[in-house]
Design a protein around this motif. Structure first.
Motif, short mmCIF file in Angstrom:
data_model
loop_
_atom_site.label_atom_id
_atom_site.label_comp_id
_atom_site.label_asym_id
_atom_site.label_seq_id
_atom_site.Cartn_x
_atom_site.Cartn_y
_atom_site.Cartn_z
N ASP A 1 0.84 -1.19 0.00
CA ASP A 1 0.00 0.00 0.00
C ASP A 1 0.88 1.25 0.00
N LYS A 2 0.43 2.27 -0.70
CA LYS A 2 1.27 3.44 -0.92
C LYS A 2 1.54 4.25 0.34
N ASP A 3 0.75 4.03 1.39
CA ASP A 3 0.92 4.79 2.61
C ASP A 3 1.63 4.02 3.70
N GLY A 4 2.08 2.82 3.41
CA GLY A 4 2.72 2.02 4.44
C GLY A 4 3.44 0.81 3.90
N TYR A 5 3.37 -0.29 4.67
CA TYR A 5 4.12 -1.49 4.33
C TYR A 5 3.23 -2.72 4.14
N THR A 6 1.93 -2.54 4.15
CA THR A 6 1.02 -3.67 4.00
C THR A 6 1.06 -4.21 2.58
N ASN A 7 1.23 -5.52 2.46
CA ASN A 7 1.30 -6.13 1.13
C ASN A 7 -0.04 -6.01 0.40
N CYS A 8 0.02 -5.54 -0.84
CA CYS A 8 -1.16 -5.63 -1.71
C CYS A 8 -1.30 -7.03 -2.27
N TYR A 9 -0.17 -7.69 -2.44
CA TYR A 9 -0.13 -9.05 -2.98
C TYR A 9 0.85 -9.83 -2.12
N SER A 10 0.41 -10.94 -1.57
CA SER A 10 1.25 -11.74 -0.69
C SER A 10 1.07 -13.21 -1.03
N GLY A 11 2.19 -13.93 -1.20
CA GLY A 11 2.10 -15.31 -1.64
C GLY A 11 1.52 -15.35 -3.03
N ASN A 12 0.33 -15.90 -3.17
CA ASN A 12 -0.36 -15.87 -4.47
C ASN A 12 -1.77 -15.29 -4.34
N GLU A 13 -1.95 -14.39 -3.35
CA GLU A 13 -3.25 -13.80 -3.12
C GLU A 13 -3.18 -12.28 -3.07
N TRP A 14 -4.22 -11.63 -3.55
CA TRP A 14 -4.37 -10.19 -3.43
C TRP A 14 -5.05 -9.85 -2.10
N ASN A 15 -4.71 -8.67 -1.57
CA ASN A 15 -5.37 -8.14 -0.38
C ASN A 15 -6.71 -7.56 -0.82
N SER A 16 -7.80 -8.24 -0.49
CA SER A 16 -9.11 -7.84 -1.00
C SER A 16 -9.59 -6.51 -0.42
N THR A 17 -9.04 -6.10 0.72
CA THR A 17 -9.44 -4.81 1.30
C THR A 17 -8.85 -3.66 0.50
N ILE A 18 -7.56 -3.76 0.17
CA ILE A 18 -6.90 -2.71 -0.61
C ILE A 18 -7.29 -2.81 -2.08
N CYS A 19 -7.51 -4.01 -2.55
CA CYS A 19 -7.72 -4.26 -3.98
C CYS A 19 -9.12 -4.82 -4.24
N ASN A 20 -10.15 -4.02 -3.91
CA ASN A 20 -11.51 -4.49 -4.14
C ASN A 20 -11.96 -4.31 -5.59
N ASP A 21 -11.22 -3.50 -6.37
CA ASP A 21 -11.41 -3.45 -7.81
C ASP A 21 -10.07 -3.08 -8.45
N ASP A 22 -9.96 -3.33 -9.74
CA ASP A 22 -8.64 -3.26 -10.39
C ASP A 22 -8.08 -1.84 -10.46
N LYS A 23 -8.92 -0.86 -10.76
CA LYS A 23 -8.43 0.51 -10.87
C LYS A 23 -8.02 1.07 -9.51
N THR A 24 -8.84 0.82 -8.50
CA THR A 24 -8.51 1.29 -7.15
C THR A 24 -7.25 0.63 -6.65
N CYS A 25 -7.10 -0.65 -6.93
CA CYS A 25 -5.91 -1.38 -6.52
C CYS A 25 -4.65 -0.75 -7.09
N ALA A 26 -4.69 -0.39 -8.36
CA ALA A 26 -3.52 0.21 -8.99
C ALA A 26 -3.17 1.56 -8.38
#
Length: 428
Positions: A60-85
């Motif tokens: 995440d752009k404001d910290g250190y939380t993984n947007c993608y970890s292992g083989n999974e996306w963080n559904s809270t940060i990445c609830n849609d593709d444009k917002t995720c980017a």
């Protein structure tokens, strides 16, 4: 923290909403190559390499939380593709320490497994760059591309691949990848995430498949380990990078690779993979201005070695021509996907335009690399045309096995030269 984030619209093109993280300083390893003239003289070019964004830390752009970890996306940060980017930052790379990629002069070494401070890295994909923000572009038609390679430490199940794809020129952090298989394992395509509909891989702890894929023309100059090698043109109906969706992407990863000569390339053979050798690929223009022939030479111990003649009945020749491709499909009783996609004329459009050089090392979670170095399909006879691709056992190449037993494997690409036909080596 925000002061450490740099918005970079050029990262994935004008429409990109992504940002670049600054937790790890991005310093591209330097790598020289040579540009040659018709007279045969070559001058050194100062280049650099960058690793593909799929390998990079995304947080995440404001910290250190993984947007993608292992083989999974963080559904809270990445609830849609444009917002995720727009929420996620692609960070810089520690090339040697994290990814096992290092340069020295004109050589690039890629290690298979690297135990980093925070993770274990498997394989890599890098691009040659012309500077900090642009890929080095090569127009292959009417020219030849030459490089040295050491595959002596690549066993069954591994692929040290060097190839060209019709990617866009502008990039910085290894973004914009595409190829003729229309890969759907990319985390970002066209400035948007590929998170919605993402399905985690059942046998790859780092990968998955998204809703979208990224397609473009591809020239596989070199796919190889110490046992087998192949070079293959892949036309696309649309030459440049474009996004596809779902099953429309197609992209069979392995079913259309083909067999060849069994006693020419390998340890102790005519091209001895125990030692470094030179690979020359010529893209010869016909009288109509289109690509007519893709010829291959090897140079080892000062000797120029021509590609061997095909021994398949009804499929003569030792280079890739329109006729060779047609007769091969007939001899192997295969669907003619090459001509279905426009054949040599369509592929010629790809090599007539600038392409990006890719250098990689990977294992195969789809078919264990058997299409390259074993019998494939595995229930076929190795003596059947198109089925015997190498001497590796059909039980070999399982990623979980080779990631443990061949962790120290590596490939070295070096001494790249590019110029008009006959300018990069002495022909026989």
């Amino acid at each position: 923290m925000l002061s450490k984030i740099l918005a970079l619209a050029a990262l994935l093109g004008p429409a990109a909403a992504q940002v670049v993280g600054k937790e790890t300083t991005e310093t591209h390893p330097k790598m020289t190559w040579q540009k040659c003239s018709a007279s045969g003289s070559c001058s050194s070019v100062s280049g650099e390499v960058t690793i593909d964004s799929n390998w990079r830390w995304v947080h995440d752009k404001d910290g250190y939380t993984n947007c993608y970890s292992g083989n999974e996306w963080n559904s809270t940060i990445c609830n849609d593709d444009k917002t995720c980017a727009s929420n996620c930052a692609v960070d810089g790379a520690n090339y040697s320490g994290t990814y096992g990629a290092s340069t020295s002069g004109n050589a690039l070494t890629l290690k298979f497994i690297t135990e980093g401070e925070y993770s274990t890295n498997i394989g890599s994909r890098l691009y040659l760059m012309a500077g900090a923000d642009k890929y080095q572009m090569f127009t292959l038609l009417g020219n030849e591309f030459t490089f040295d390679v050491d595959t002596s430490k690549l066993g069954c199940g591994l692929n040290g691949a060097l190839y060209f794809v019709s990617m866009d020129e502008d990039a910085r952090y290894g973004t914009g990848y595409c190829d003729a298989q229309c890969p759907r394992d990319l985390k970002f395509i066209n400035g948007e995430a590929n998170a919605v509909g993402w399905k985690e891989s059942s046998n790859d702890q780092n990968a998955g498949v998204g809703q979208y894929g990224s397609c473009c023309t591809e020239m596989d100059v070199w796919e190889a380990n110490s046992i087998s090698t192949a070079y293959t043109p892949h036309p696309c109906t649309t030459v440049g990078q474009h996004r596809c969706e779902g099953d429309a992407c197609g992209g069979t990863y392995s079913a259309t690779r083909y067999a060849g000569i069994k006693d020419f390339y390998g340890p102790g053979m005519t091209v001895d993979t125990n030692k470094k050798f030179t690979v020359v690929t010529q893209f010869i223009k016909g009288s109509n201005g289109q690509l007519a022939d893709i010829k291959r030479f090897y140079v080892q111990n000062g000797k120029v070695i021509e590609n061997p003649e095909s021994t398949i009945e009804g499929n003569s020749g030792n280079s890739i021509t329109e006729e060779f491709c047609k007769t091969q499909k007939t001899a192997f009783n295969d669907q003619d996907t090459f001509n279905d996609k426009g054949g040599m004329a369509q592929f010629s459009k790809g090599v007539a335009a600038p392409m990006v050089l890719v250098m990689s090392l990977w294992d195969d979670h789809y078919s264990n690399m058997l299409w390259l170095d074993s019998t494939y399909p595995t229930d076929a006879s190795p003596d059947e045309p198109g089925k015997g691709r190498g001497t590796c056992d059909t039980s070999s190449g399982v990623p979980s096995d080779i990631e443990e037993s061949q962790a120290s494997s590596q490939v070295i690409y070096s001494n790249i030269k590019f110029g008009p036909i006959g300018s990069t080596f002495k022909q026989p």
